[in-house]
Motif scaffolding. Sequence first.
Motif, PDB file in Angstrom:
ATOM      1  N   UNK A 100       0.930  -0.882  -0.214  1.00 27.97           N
ATOM      2  CA  UNK A 100      -0.502  -0.110  -0.480  1.00 27.97           C
ATOM      3  C   UNK A 100       1.131   0.851   0.066  1.00 27.97           C
ATOM      4  N   UNK A 101       0.543   2.689  -1.167  1.00 25.70           N
ATOM      5  CA  UNK A 101       1.574   3.503  -0.945  1.00 25.70           C
ATOM      6  C   UNK A 101       2.420   3.516  -2.199  1.00 25.70           C
ATOM      7  N   UNK A 102       2.512   1.969  -2.432  1.00 25.02           N
ATOM      8  CA  UNK A 102       3.725   2.111  -3.427  1.00 25.02           C
ATOM      9  C   UNK A 102       3.499   2.158  -4.734  1.00 25.02           C
ATOM     10  N   UNK A 110      11.715   2.927  -5.459  1.00 22.17           N
ATOM     11  CA  UNK A 110      10.588   2.727  -4.973  1.00 22.17           C
ATOM     12  C   UNK A 110      10.218   4.180  -4.841  1.00 22.17           C
ATOM     13  N   UNK A 111       9.070   4.610  -5.590  1.00 18.70           N
ATOM     14  CA  UNK A 111       8.047   6.195  -5.464  1.00 18.70           C
ATOM     15  C   UNK A 111       7.057   5.611  -4.467  1.00 18.70           C
ATOM     16  N   UNK A 112       6.724   6.444  -4.370  1.00 17.52           N
ATOM     17  CA  UNK A 112       5.515   6.243  -3.251  1.00 17.52           C
ATOM     18  C   UNK A 112       6.126   6.356  -1.686  1.00 17.52           C
ATOM     19  N   UNK A 113       6.708   5.959  -0.728  1.00 16.35           N
ATOM     20  CA  UNK A 113       6.649   5.610   0.431  1.00 16.35           C
ATOM     21  C   UNK A 113       8.017   5.780   1.058  1.00 16.35           C
ATOM     22  N   UNK A 114       8.544   6.023   1.892  1.00 17.29           N
ATOM     23  CA  UNK A 114      10.242   5.826   2.156  1.00 17.29           C
ATOM     24  C   UNK A 114      10.300   4.707   2.621  1.00 17.29           C
ATOM     25  N   UNK A 115      12.124   4.667   2.529  1.00 14.29           N
ATOM     26  CA  UNK A 115      12.558   2.728   2.239  1.00 14.29           C
ATOM     27  C   UNK A 115      12.492   2.535   3.334  1.00 14.29           C
ATOM     28  N   UNK A 116      12.748   3.329   4.548  1.00 18.13           N
ATOM     29  CA  UNK A 116      12.237   2.085   5.972  1.00 18.13           C
ATOM     30  C   UNK A 116      10.804   1.459   6.563  1.00 18.13           C
ATOM     31  N   UNK A 117       9.953   3.051   5.699  1.00 17.80           N
ATOM     32  CA  UNK A 117       9.281   1.693   5.773  1.00 17.80           C
ATOM     33  C   UNK A 117       8.227   0.612   4.539  1.00 17.80           C
ATOM     34  N   UNK A 118       9.048   0.590   3.838  1.00 18.05           N
ATOM     35  CA  UNK A 118       8.911  -0.202   2.446  1.00 18.05           C
ATOM     36  C   UNK A 118       9.402  -1.648   3.329  1.00 18.05           C
ATOM     37  N   UNK A 119      11.358  -1.140   3.541  1.00 13.54           N
ATOM     38  CA  UNK A 119      11.337  -2.401   3.870  1.00 13.54           C
ATOM     39  C   UNK A 119      10.911  -3.622   5.133  1.00 13.54           C
ATOM     40  N   UNK A 120      10.319  -2.216   5.937  1.00 14.17           N
ATOM     41  CA  UNK A 120      10.211  -3.505   7.474  1.00 14.17           C
ATOM     42  C   UNK A 120       8.683  -4.145   6.607  1.00 14.17           C
ATOM     43  N   UNK A 121       7.696  -3.798   5.412  1.00 10.12           N
ATOM     44  CA  UNK A 121       6.810  -4.304   4.626  1.00 10.12           C
ATOM     45  C   UNK A 121       7.429  -5.775   3.966  1.00 10.12           C
ATOM     46  N   UNK A 122       8.015  -5.266   3.282  1.00  6.66           N
ATOM     47  CA  UNK A 122       9.127  -6.136   2.453  1.00  6.66           C
ATOM     48  C   UNK A 122       9.315  -7.633   3.590  1.00  6.66           C
ATOM     49  N   UNK A 123       9.739  -7.092   4.511  1.00  4.89           N
ATOM     50  CA  UNK A 123      10.423  -8.416   5.403  1.00  4.89           C
ATOM     51  C   UNK A 123       9.139  -9.423   5.710  1.00  4.89           C
TER      52      UNK A 123
END
Length: 326
Positions: free
Chosen positions: A208-210, A230-243
């Motif tokens: 969500x948000x990417x 990635x466009x849309x979210x900060x990398x820390x938010x993305x990493x947490x969800x991707x993990x």
Amino acid sequence: WEKDPALIVQAIHQENVTTAHFIPAMLNSFLDQAEMLALGDGTNLKRVFAGGEPLAPRTAARFASVLPQVSLIHGYGPTEATVDAAFYVLDPERDRDRLRIPIGKPVPGARLYVLDPHLAVQPSGVAGELYIAGAGVARGYLNRPALTEERFLEDPFYPGERMYKTGDVARWLPDGNIEFLGRTDDQVKIRGYRIEPGEIEAALRNIEGVREAAVTVRTDSGEPELCAYVEGLQRNEIRAQLERLLPGYMVPAYMIEMEQWPVTPSGKLDRNALPAPSGAADAETYTAPRNVTEMKLSQLWEDVLKNGPVGIHDNFFDRGGHSLKA
């Protein structure tokens, strides 16, 4: 003007355009303008084709929200098969929970095969290489007989005809559509694991948000490492969800936030022009070492990670580290 979303929207209004084609990366920018200018009200636009790159499910869902009366068609096909070889008409309800948007079924006059390395047909659900046969297949490459022989093979199912070896990995779905999975030449081996970057891109696009994502393999530090753009979210938010979505070895070492994507003259993503990862900490969160011990540790990290500066609150793994580097 063809790469200016505002002018495109203006032209659609003024010229009563009924059919348009976008690559997915450009489609998001078009939707920004369409939403801002309320293009969905009174437009003559009836159908939009998206092709050239995989279409993210979230982009498709957004399209249905902004332009609910317009049909969205996901197209697939290389130049060697006269571009269009398959298509899929999206349905917002049916496709809501898909991880990937299918490329659909063959266009009239085309045949699509999913085959194993021995050219045997793969059953539904099993990945294989995608081959295209039929009226649209080209005769070969001009003045390149060796490459022509490698890519244009005799069709084992239609004697006397030929098929094109696409280099794309795909599988048949139970509903008779084909799902694109990635490229045979994109598969990489990192620290003993075989990885499909396209699988990581699909996971990113479903966060969500990417808005858009791309994954490449970089060797800037001397060894192959995954890098996500990635466009849309900060990398820390993305990493947490991707993990939570992928095993640890598939989580990219680097995350780069993109505001503008480099494109080729034809409008496709120019992967060769994507920026190299610096791995540097965000300026807002960087805190410099405060004593000799922290300074020595910071310098050690910079030597191992090949980037800097390293702040006292940085995470070793978020900065590109892994167990072997540790």
